[in-house]
Design an enzyme around this catalytic site. Structure first.
Site, mmCIF file in Angstrom:
data_model
loop_
_atom_site.group_PDB
_atom_site.id
_atom_site.type_symbol
_atom_site.label_atom_id
_atom_site.label_comp_id
_atom_site.label_asym_id
_atom_site.label_seq_id
_atom_site.Cartn_x
_atom_site.Cartn_y
_atom_site.Cartn_z
ATOM 1 N NE ARG A 24 48.041 21.481 19.383
ATOM 2 C CZ ARG A 24 49.327 21.215 19.545
ATOM 3 N NH1 ARG A 24 50.228 21.809 18.801
ATOM 4 N NH2 ARG A 24 49.727 20.355 20.461
ATOM 5 C CD GLU A 59 58.290 28.726 21.335
ATOM 6 O OE1 GLU A 59 57.198 28.278 21.700
ATOM 7 O OE2 GLU A 59 58.682 28.642 20.165
#
Length: 179
Positions: free
Chosen positions: A65, A102
């Protein structure tokens, strides 16, 4: 002095997707902002307003992105654009850093000749969560001798405290979420 652009209305354009990419993760999808011409313009204008006048040589966009914001921001700042890619995507010799996510591990690469020592760079990405991806990119910039002028994010998940890893840097997050 110009007041900062208020990006809060963009929150109405952000789609949340539960349990993506794995159960328990709430994904903040910015594609819904990007397809909105006023929303996308507001995002780029807010980044540009903040960084104009800070003598930026390069804007680095983190895959994937960051590739969307990076070139548009580089254009507005009259700077170059450098992609930071996943492994084995760049054709010339690269520097590489492995890092934790994560929900797993990954690596990022940059061309060895992408940054000259002393060049001032802004690194942009869509989201600051725990900060692992940005930490890896910061390491790449340092390896190549670049000077980090700023770290820019469309969204910051404040509750994950990723910002704490970057106290020595100028961190800009246009939108904040506390949950």
């Amino acid at each position: 002095m110009t007041l900062p652009i208020n990006c809060e209305p963009l929150k109405t354009l952000i789609r949340t997707v539960p349990d993506f990419p794995k159960p328990g993760i709430l994904f903040y999808d910015i594609t819904t902002v990007l397809k909105d011409k006023a929303g996308f313009a507001t995002l780029i204008d807010a980044f540009a307003q903040y960084y104009i006048g800070k003598e930026i040589d390069l804007v680095l966009g983190i895959e994937a992105r960051g590739f969307i914001f990076g070139p548009a921001l580089a254009y507005r700042l009259n700077a170059g654009f450098v992609p930071v890619r996943k492994p084995r995507k760049l054709p010339a010799p690269t520097a590489r850093v492995n890092y934790d996510l994560e929900y797993g591990t990954d690596a990022l690469e940059i061309h060895l000749d992408a940054i000259q020592p002393g060049e001032r760079v802004v690194i942009v990405d869509d989201l600051l969560a725990t900060g692992g991806t940005m930490q890896a990119t910061v390491q790449l910039v340092r390896q190549l001798g670049g000077e980090i002028a700023g770290l820019g994010f469309a969204i910051e998940l404040d509750f994950l405290k990723g910002r704490e890893k970057f106290q020595e840097y100028d961190v800009l997050s246009l939108l904040h979420y506390d949950e």
